[in-house]
Design an enzyme around this catalytic site. Structure first.
Site, PDB file in Angstrom:
ATOM      1  N   ASN A   1       0.577  -1.051   0.192  1.00  0.00           N
ATOM      2  CA  ASN A   1       0.187  -0.209  -0.092  1.00  0.00           C
ATOM      3  C   ASN A   1       0.718   0.701  -0.220  1.00  0.00           C
ATOM      4  O   ASN A   1       1.461   1.367   1.344  1.00  0.00           O
ATOM      5  CB  ASN A   1      -1.011  -0.043   1.202  1.00  0.00           C
TER       6      ASN A   1
ATOM      7  N   GLU B   1      -5.149  -4.903  10.825  1.00  0.00           N
ATOM      8  CA  GLU B   1      -4.286  -3.839  10.646  1.00  0.00           C
ATOM      9  C   GLU B   1      -4.989  -3.389  12.121  1.00  0.00           C
ATOM     10  O   GLU B   1      -5.326  -2.340  12.531  1.00  0.00           O
ATOM     11  CB  GLU B   1      -4.664  -2.764   9.485  1.00  0.00           C
TER      12      GLU B   1
ATOM     13  N   GLY C   1       2.298   2.141  11.054  1.00  0.00           N
ATOM     14  CA  GLY C   1       2.957   2.954  10.641  1.00  0.00           C
ATOM     15  C   GLY C   1       4.028   3.858  12.098  1.00  0.00           C
ATOM     16  O   GLY C   1       4.612   4.952  12.053  1.00  0.00           O
TER      17      GLY C   1
ATOM     18  N   SER D   1       3.429  -2.817  10.146  1.00  0.00           N
ATOM     19  CA  SER D   1       4.566  -2.372  10.987  1.00  0.00           C
ATOM     20  C   SER D   1       5.345  -3.589  10.370  1.00  0.00           C
ATOM     21  O   SER D   1       6.523  -4.138  11.022  1.00  0.00           O
ATOM     22  CB  SER D   1       5.019  -1.976  11.876  1.00  0.00           C
TER      23      SER D   1
ATOM     24  N   GLU E   1      -6.682   4.786   7.711  1.00  0.00           N
ATOM     25  CA  GLU E   1      -6.436   5.681   7.429  1.00  0.00           C
ATOM     26  C   GLU E   1      -7.692   6.569   6.713  1.00  0.00           C
ATOM     27  O   GLU E   1      -8.464   7.754   6.939  1.00  0.00           O
ATOM     28  CB  GLU E   1      -5.361   6.249   6.850  1.00  0.00           C
TER      29      GLU E   1
ATOM     30  N   HIS F   1      -9.457   0.808   4.861  1.00  0.00           N
ATOM     31  CA  HIS F   1      -7.960   1.077   5.548  1.00  0.00           C
ATOM     32  C   HIS F   1      -8.340   1.570   6.634  1.00  0.00           C
ATOM     33  O   HIS F   1      -8.870   2.868   6.717  1.00  0.00           O
ATOM     34  CB  HIS F   1      -6.836   2.189   4.686  1.00  0.00           C
TER      35      HIS F   1
ATOM     36  N   LYS G   1       0.149   4.298   0.126  1.00  0.00           N
ATOM     37  CA  LYS G   1      -0.742   5.474   0.548  1.00  0.00           C
ATOM     38  C   LYS G   1       0.067   6.886  -0.747  1.00  0.00           C
ATOM     39  O   LYS G   1      -0.730   6.719  -2.108  1.00  0.00           O
ATOM     40  CB  LYS G   1      -0.289   5.643   1.791  1.00  0.00           C
TER      41      LYS G   1
HETATM   42  C1  PEP Z   1      -0.694   0.130   5.889  1.00  0.00           C
HETATM   43  O1  PEP Z   1      -0.732   1.050   5.385  1.00  0.00           O
HETATM   44  O2  PEP Z   1      -1.772  -0.371   5.830  1.00  0.00           O
HETATM   45  C2  PEP Z   1       0.147  -0.013   7.062  1.00  0.00           C
HETATM   46  C3  PEP Z   1       0.034  -2.027   7.208  1.00  0.00           C
HETATM   47  O3  PEP Z   1       1.858   0.185   7.157  1.00  0.00           O
HETATM   48  P1  PEP Z   1       2.616  -0.072   7.565  1.00  0.00           P
HETATM   49  O4  PEP Z   1       3.650  -0.987   7.282  1.00  0.00           O
HETATM   50  O5  PEP Z   1       3.573   1.831   7.510  1.00  0.00           O
HETATM   51  O6  PEP Z   1       2.714   0.404   9.259  1.00  0.00           O
END
Ligand code: PEP
Length: 257
Positions: A9, A168, A174, A214, A98, A96, A11
């Site tokens: 992803n 998630e 992040g 992460s 966000e 997601h 973003k």
């Molecule tokens: C994501 O945006 O779905 C995500 C898991 O980000 P990150 O791997 O940076 O934590």
């Protein structure tokens, strides 16, 4: 046996030049479709066509980070399922954290998008996950249940055939803080049980549940080794081929044992 899916992803990152270079490096690392590990990238909307061109004929599939549920019309700023199909997308990420927590999307809105995506032939990756405060209050499972129930309202087993679920935890996205393998496995097992109860055990056995939050080259294998973790949804570490390719490699190693 479920096939691993490793999805990136991107973003709101990259530009035309850096995105195309990243996609070309991934296409070189995954030159053809792999029977054991599927690879997907989800760039920002403006670059979908360029990234699609850079990955055509390789094992890297193309997805979007969101879609609107209406087919066309006066919906300024939105894009439709058929537009995504038109530029070569096979997948879309929906719900997601966000989108939920920055843009304020509700389960009801996400559900309309999920149904439109499925109806239009996209493979939907439905993201669910709890806030830190919800985990600390012992509400993780009830939050997952609520998001799954809302997101999949009115979606039959047949319609859900190509569905992928991504767990998630919001506190791990992040932040550099990863769920422990046990925390991930426990949430994934709960999600699979939810799918069993809502649909049936045959479908639950088949549906893929990705972990996101992460994921890095040094923790990918331990996370994906958990019995109910079928791949990864990767944010930050999907922006560098040197990080993302080893994560794909970790899935390949696990698939080969
Ligand atoms: C994501 O945006 O779905 C995500 C898991 O980000 P990150 O791997 O940076 O934590």
């Amino acid at each position: 046996m479920r096939r691993f899916l490793v999805a990136g992803n991107w973003k709101m990152n990259t530009d035309r030049v850096t995105g195309t270079a990243l996609a070309s490096a991934l296409a070189a690392a995954a030159p053809e479709t792999d029977d054991a590990v599927e690879v997907l990238v989800c760039p920002p909307f403006p670059y979908l066509s360029d990234i699609g061109a850079a990955t055509t004929g390789s094992g890297v599939q193309l997805g979007a980070q969101d879609v609107y549920f209406e087919a066309s019309g006066a919906f300024t700023g939105e894009v439709s399922v058929s537009m995504l199909r038109d530029v070569g997308c096979s997948h879309v990420i929906l719900g997601h954290s966000e989108r939920r927590h920055v843009m304020g999307e509700s389960d009801e809105l996400i559900n309309r998008k999920v149904r439109a995506g499925i109806e239009g032939g996209l493979h939907v990756i439905l993201c669910v996950g709890e806030l830190l405060s919800e985990r600390e209050a012992g509400q993780t499972e009830s939050v997952l249940d609520r998001q799954l129930t809302g997101g999949l309202d009115g979606v039959s087993e047949e319609e859900a055939m190509d569905l992928v679920i991504a767990y998630e935890p919001v506190w791990a996205i992040g932040t550099g803080v990863t769920a422990s393998p046990d925390q991930a496995e426990s949430a994934h097992a709960h999600i699979r049980k939810w799918v069993t109860d809502r649909y049936n055990s045959v479908f639950a056995d088949r549906v893929r549940i990705l972990y996101g939050g992460s994921v890095k080259p040094d923790n990918a294998q331990t996370l994906m080794q958990q019995p109910n973790v079928d791949g990864a949804l990767v944010g930050g570490a999907s922006l560098k081929a040197n990080d993302f390719v080893p994560i794909i490699g970790a899935a390949k190693t696990l698939a080969s044992v």
